[in-house]
Scaffold this motif. Sequence first.
Motif, PDB file in Angstrom:
ATOM      1  N   ARG A 103      55.321 -12.763  34.917  1.00 54.34           N
ATOM      2  CA  ARG A 103      55.191 -11.159  34.973  1.00 54.34           C
ATOM      3  C   ARG A 103      54.765 -10.930  36.249  1.00 54.34           C
ATOM      4  N   ARG A 104      53.770 -11.764  36.886  1.00 57.51           N
ATOM      5  CA  ARG A 104      53.200 -11.252  38.043  1.00 57.51           C
ATOM      6  C   ARG A 104      54.343 -11.620  39.390  1.00 57.51           C
ATOM      7  N   ALA A 105      55.143 -12.632  39.147  1.00 60.55           N
ATOM      8  CA  ALA A 105      56.205 -12.994  39.969  1.00 60.55           C
ATOM      9  C   ALA A 105      57.264 -11.903  39.940  1.00 60.55           C
ATOM     10  N   TRP A 106      57.825 -11.498  38.707  1.00 57.53           N
ATOM     11  CA  TRP A 106      58.820 -10.209  38.635  1.00 57.53           C
ATOM     12  C   TRP A 106      58.237  -9.132  39.361  1.00 57.53           C
ATOM     13  N   LEU A 107      57.134  -8.684  38.896  1.00 61.44           N
ATOM     14  CA  LEU A 107      56.445  -7.513  39.580  1.00 61.44           C
ATOM     15  C   LEU A 107      56.524  -7.497  41.037  1.00 61.44           C
ATOM     16  N   ARG A 108      56.266  -8.780  41.575  1.00 54.27           N
ATOM     17  CA  ARG A 108      56.326  -8.813  43.043  1.00 54.27           C
ATOM     18  C   ARG A 108      57.861  -8.748  43.443  1.00 54.27           C
ATOM     19  N   ALA A 109      58.774  -9.172  42.866  1.00 49.00           N
ATOM     20  CA  ALA A 109      60.315  -9.123  43.114  1.00 49.00           C
ATOM     21  C   ALA A 109      60.609  -7.881  42.862  1.00 49.00           C
ATOM     22  N   THR A 110      60.108  -6.979  42.032  1.00 50.17           N
ATOM     23  CA  THR A 110      60.675  -5.689  41.738  1.00 50.17           C
ATOM     24  C   THR A 110      60.164  -4.760  42.823  1.00 50.17           C
ATOM     25  N   ALA A 111      58.984  -5.201  43.422  1.00 50.97           N
ATOM     26  CA  ALA A 111      58.359  -4.329  44.234  1.00 50.97           C
ATOM     27  C   ALA A 111      59.099  -4.387  45.499  1.00 50.97           C
ATOM     28  N   ALA A 112      59.734  -5.651  45.858  1.00 51.16           N
ATOM     29  CA  ALA A 112      60.360  -5.652  47.179  1.00 51.16           C
ATOM     30  C   ALA A 112      61.711  -4.949  46.890  1.00 51.16           C
ATOM     31  N   VAL A 113      62.239  -4.883  45.611  1.00 47.46           N
ATOM     32  CA  VAL A 113      63.560  -4.021  45.542  1.00 47.46           C
ATOM     33  C   VAL A 113      63.394  -2.773  45.694  1.00 47.46           C
ATOM     34  N   ALA A 114      62.083  -2.240  45.398  1.00 56.33           N
ATOM     35  CA  ALA A 114      61.940  -0.967  45.111  1.00 56.33           C
ATOM     36  C   ALA A 114      61.564  -0.435  46.857  1.00 56.33           C
ATOM     37  N   GLN A 115      61.322  -1.195  47.671  1.00 54.34           N
ATOM     38  CA  GLN A 115      61.065  -0.831  49.069  1.00 54.34           C
ATOM     39  C   GLN A 115      62.400  -0.546  49.664  1.00 54.34           C
ATOM     40  N   GLY A 116      63.444  -1.033  49.116  1.00 50.47           N
ATOM     41  CA  GLY A 116      64.994  -0.640  49.529  1.00 50.47           C
ATOM     42  C   GLY A 116      65.420   0.677  49.142  1.00 50.47           C
ATOM     43  N   LEU A 117      64.919   1.333  48.239  1.00 47.80           N
ATOM     44  CA  LEU A 117      65.116   2.429  47.474  1.00 47.80           C
ATOM     45  C   LEU A 117      65.085   3.741  48.099  1.00 47.80           C
TER      46      LEU A 117
END
Length: 478
Positions: free
Chosen positions: A464-478
């Motif tokens: 869950r922590r790793a997926w949160l980190r990945a999702t935060a990286a995706v969010a920065q491109g929105l």
Amino acid sequence: MAIDQSLIQTTPVISAIINADNTGVLTVDGTEEQFTAEDSNGLRAQLMSRVFEVALDRGRPVRVSTMDESGLTGLRVSPDRQVEAEDTEEAQSPRTLETSTPAPAPATPDRKTAKQEPAPQPKESATAASAPVSTPRPQALLALKEATAEPLMEPAIDEAAAQAQQSTPVTRRTLRDAESFLSPHGATQPATQGMRGWLSNLGINIPPSEKELAERVDIERVSKHWAGTRTIMVANRKGGANKTPTVKNLAAIFALHSGGGVLAYDGNPEVGTLGWRTEKGDHRSTVLDVLENSERLLSASAVSGDIAGYVHHQSEDRFDVLRSDDSLVGTHVMTGKDVDIIHSVAAKYYRLLVMDSGNVDRGSDWARMIAHTNQLVVPTTTMEDRAEAALLTLKALHERDEYAAKLAQDAVVIISQWQPGEKAVADRIAEGFRPFVREVLTVPFDPALKSGRIVHSALSSASRRAWLRATAAVAQGL
């Protein structure tokens, strides 16, 4: 009443390591004691009870350094069961605090015969003992074995310079340059994780660790609301590249932290697997039903609840799923115009759309998905052919047109371990992608993603922590 720090001595040297499997080790002057409990709170209570006993035996406060998933925490513990937090430098540098009255200054020797005596050196401090325990042992022992040097003395203040600074006349400026007196940051909330969080629940105000602060930053990023609808496309030309779990986890994390308004769309031109691996509603509607009723759904008289009859709500993860056509005898072929209609409907009812692109990248439907995309995500696993397909997907986009090339350049690549113990393989593949995209992240193997319905909360805490980190990286491109 605060604990009298002057009573704390260099011994006993106490360290506690708390493992994720609810086992722990307390080391007191090199002697280890093993602890096991049913949950983490019970384990922490056992360890602290033993530390209270040590303090009571000594008849004075003691210092203890604890290491758990939240990081290193330094504590002062008194015999009367008081606990105080201390900063990391103090936790890593236990030292004797003198309690006696300062000795009188020696008589001034004759200046002609006096020799400059070297400054007395501080006593060498004891270091925390290591403990042969399970993960996260290496990090824990490294933190607990930090050097114990005294903190540097602050430089003396030049009083003359300070007075000169105070007497310097103020230069007048325009009010447009005036800075606000209001702090741009809110007060930092107390720790909620690990030993720090446990102590906060007991009423001991202790700040969060660096790990918890980093997690809070990621949560803030995925919680953001944008003006208008944002679209994420999850694309890899090959099946079995972890597209469906990636769509599911991205959608779940965005929905959980931003209050809903998220749609996961299975854009596979054939029968996609997103519907198989997510919760089914009380109807059988698919993308074809949305196309058939799109005029009504897009009309001015349509209301937000109308879409509920066409999507499948995920009760635990709080987002909706639009399934692909799953008819065994279906003949409909998705077109670019169909994708435009689906996207228009999604934009009317949702703030965020996460699209599973399927495996066919040569049709007009795939091209229109690209045209609507704000952020490209390219998933792969540690299997070489999946990684190769991810690379070819990026290359194809780079050659397609200027907009697609920009998406490829700003893409986020997410590499999932296909089997346990493949971190080194994932890291090697990540380094191969890193020079060509905006960000590359790896996520650990998790059996909850291998088969069956995916529920984000069923993943391990590390996943869950790793997926949160990945999702935060995706969010920065929105």
